[in-house]
Design a protein around this motif. Structure first.
Motif, PDB file in Angstrom:
ATOM      1  N   GLN A  15       4.636  -5.825   1.499  1.00 55.60           N
ATOM      2  CA  GLN A  15       3.680  -6.411   2.437  1.00 55.60           C
ATOM      3  C   GLN A  15       4.144  -6.237   3.880  1.00 55.60           C
ATOM      4  O   GLN A  15       3.346  -5.938   4.773  1.00 55.60           O
ATOM      5  N   TRP A  16       5.440  -6.424   4.112  1.00 54.97           N
ATOM      6  CA  TRP A  16       5.982  -6.288   5.472  1.00 54.97           C
ATOM      7  C   TRP A  16       5.814  -4.860   5.973  1.00 54.97           C
ATOM      8  O   TRP A  16       5.372  -4.633   7.102  1.00 54.97           O
ATOM      9  N   LEU A  17       6.159  -3.883   5.148  1.00 52.37           N
ATOM     10  CA  LEU A  17       6.036  -2.485   5.544  1.00 52.37           C
ATOM     11  C   LEU A  17       4.577  -2.082   5.731  1.00 52.37           C
ATOM     12  O   LEU A  17       4.231  -1.382   6.689  1.00 52.37           O
ATOM     13  N   ALA A  18       3.716  -2.527   4.833  1.00 52.67           N
ATOM     14  CA  ALA A  18       2.301  -2.168   4.918  1.00 52.67           C
ATOM     15  C   ALA A  18       1.670  -2.723   6.189  1.00 52.67           C
ATOM     16  O   ALA A  18       0.836  -2.067   6.828  1.00 52.67           O
ATOM     17  N   ALA A  19       2.062  -3.927   6.585  1.00 54.49           N
ATOM     18  CA  ALA A  19       1.511  -4.546   7.793  1.00 54.49           C
ATOM     19  C   ALA A  19       1.892  -3.766   9.044  1.00 54.49           C
ATOM     20  O   ALA A  19       1.240  -3.910  10.089  1.00 54.49           O
ATOM     21  N   ARG A  20       2.922  -2.932   8.945  1.00 56.04           N
ATOM     22  CA  ARG A  20       3.385  -2.143  10.097  1.00 56.04           C
ATOM     23  C   ARG A  20       3.131  -0.650   9.895  1.00 56.04           C
ATOM     24  O   ARG A  20       3.735   0.180  10.574  1.00 56.04           O
ATOM     25  N   ASP A  21       2.240  -0.338   8.942  1.00 56.28           N
ATOM     26  CA  ASP A  21       1.848   1.045   8.662  1.00 56.28           C
ATOM     27  C   ASP A  21       3.035   1.919   8.290  1.00 56.28           C
ATOM     28  O   ASP A  21       3.062   3.120   8.591  1.00 56.28           O
ATOM     29  N   LEU A  22       4.001   1.326   7.615  1.00 52.97           N
ATOM     30  CA  LEU A  22       5.174   2.083   7.174  1.00 52.97           C
ATOM     31  C   LEU A  22       5.161   2.362   5.680  1.00 52.97           C
ATOM     32  O   LEU A  22       6.052   3.051   5.168  1.00 52.97           O
ATOM     33  N   ALA A  23       4.156   1.857   4.983  1.00 53.57           N
ATOM     34  CA  ALA A  23       4.010   2.095   3.551  1.00 53.57           C
ATOM     35  C   ALA A  23       2.601   1.690   3.153  1.00 53.57           C
ATOM     36  O   ALA A  23       2.018   0.795   3.778  1.00 53.57           O
ATOM     37  N   PRO A  24       2.045   2.326   2.134  1.00 55.68           N
ATOM     38  CA  PRO A  24       0.732   1.882   1.650  1.00 55.68           C
ATOM     39  C   PRO A  24       0.834   0.518   0.984  1.00 55.68           C
ATOM     40  O   PRO A  24       1.882   0.151   0.445  1.00 55.68           O
ATOM     41  N   ALA A  25      -0.250  -0.241   1.044  1.00 57.34           N
ATOM     42  CA  ALA A  25      -0.236  -1.594   0.489  1.00 57.34           C
ATOM     43  C   ALA A  25       0.015  -1.600  -1.009  1.00 57.34           C
ATOM     44  O   ALA A  25       0.491  -2.595  -1.568  1.00 57.34           O
ATOM     45  N   ASP A  26      -0.303  -0.483  -1.681  1.00 60.76           N
ATOM     46  CA  ASP A  26      -0.097  -0.407  -3.133  1.00 60.76           C
ATOM     47  C   ASP A  26       1.164   0.369  -3.492  1.00 60.76           C
ATOM     48  O   ASP A  26       1.273   0.923  -4.586  1.00 60.76           O
ATOM     49  N   ALA A  27       2.128   0.408  -2.559  1.00 58.81           N
ATOM     50  CA  ALA A  27       3.344   1.192  -2.799  1.00 58.81           C
ATOM     51  C   ALA A  27       4.112   0.712  -4.015  1.00 58.81           C
ATOM     52  O   ALA A  27       4.777   1.490  -4.692  1.00 58.81           O
ATOM     53  N   GLY A  28       4.053  -0.589  -4.293  1.00 60.89           N
ATOM     54  CA  GLY A  28       4.727  -1.119  -5.482  1.00 60.89           C
ATOM     55  C   GLY A  28       6.236  -0.907  -5.462  1.00 60.89           C
ATOM     56  O   GLY A  28       6.827  -0.414  -6.420  1.00 60.89           O
ATOM     57  N   LEU A  29       6.872  -1.283  -4.369  1.00 54.15           N
ATOM     58  CA  LEU A  29       8.319  -1.099  -4.260  1.00 54.15           C
ATOM     59  C   LEU A  29       9.065  -1.878  -5.334  1.00 54.15           C
ATOM     60  O   LEU A  29       8.629  -2.951  -5.743  1.00 54.15           O
ATOM     61  N   GLN A  30      10.183  -1.330  -5.734  1.00 55.69           N
ATOM     62  CA  GLN A  30      11.068  -2.014  -6.680  1.00 55.69           C
ATOM     63  C   GLN A  30      12.198  -2.710  -5.915  1.00 55.69           C
ATOM     64  O   GLN A  30      12.384  -2.506  -4.714  1.00 55.69           O
ATOM     65  N   GLU A  31      12.970  -3.513  -6.622  1.00 53.79           N
ATOM     66  CA  GLU A  31      14.011  -4.299  -5.980  1.00 53.79           C
ATOM     67  C   GLU A  31      15.045  -3.422  -5.289  1.00 53.79           C
ATOM     68  O   GLU A  31      15.551  -3.777  -4.221  1.00 53.79           O
TER      69      GLU A  31
END
Length: 210
Positions: A52-68
């Protein structure tokens, strides 16, 4: 008691500190907050928070689904960027481990824009970031901004919030004292007013008592 809160429900609870909207590296450093009463707030506490943090700054798509493991890499870079910014504020030598971490992030993503084609844009050049390189790209952008901030004119304006226990970093806009938000400024002024009221009156001399 010391408690830790997660960031999912609090991404917008705190407005950006002065300068953080221009410098994502400063915003990254401020994603771990210390609150009154011994509480902490980590906006990157979980993979969902980090996404969510990255997506809010256009650094990742909202559905990136990052892992730990990816969220952990982002938190690690945050710690090292914070160490570099803090050393600059304190006019101290930068930690070499922090320098290495930022340089590793800078060189961890492909720098060249590749030639692509699609029906909407036709032939065009754009960075190629497959799913497994999303975090590499985000870390490289954040590290590059940290390097630019530390070596550019804004470095002279770096400061820490003057309202304990907050330790968010900011760019000074005027004067010697600066707070990261209206909330911190109000708290600092209230603390000073309370300290003045609680200060014992000076003892009267015998001549004054007569």
């Amino acid at each position: 008691m010391h408690e830790t809160a997660t960031g999912t429900a609090a991404q917008t609870a705190f407005p950006p500190a002065p300068g953080a909207e221009q410098h994502p590296a400063l915003d990254l450093a401020n994603s771990a907050l210390v609150l009154p009463g011994g509480h902490t707030l980590d906006l990157l506490a979980s993979p969902a928070d980090a996404t969510q943090w990255l997506a809010a700054r256009d650094l990742a798509p909202a559905d990136a689904g990052l892992q730990e493991v990816c969220a952990g890499r982002l938190r690690t870079l945050r710690d090292q960027v914070t160490a570099l910014l803090t050393s600059r504020i304190d006019s101290a030598p930068p930690p070499f481990a922090a320098l290495d971490a930022v340089n590793d992030a800078l060189t961890g993503a492909p720098a060249a824009a590749v030639l692509l084609w699609d029906e909407t844009h036709g032939l065009h050049r754009a960075p190629s970031h497959p799913a497994d390189r999303i975090v590499d790209h985000a870390l490289a952008v954040l590290a590059a901004d940290a390097a630019d901030l530390l070596t550019g004119p804004d470095a002279e304006r770096l400061a820490a919030c003057g309202s304990a226990p907050c330790h968010r970093l900011l760019l000074r806009t005027h004067g010697r004292r600066q707070w990261c938000s209206v909330r911190c400024g109000d708290r600092a002024r209230a603390a000073r007013a309370y300290a003045r009221r609680a200060r014992p009156a000076p003892a009267r001399t015998p001549d004054e008592a007569a």
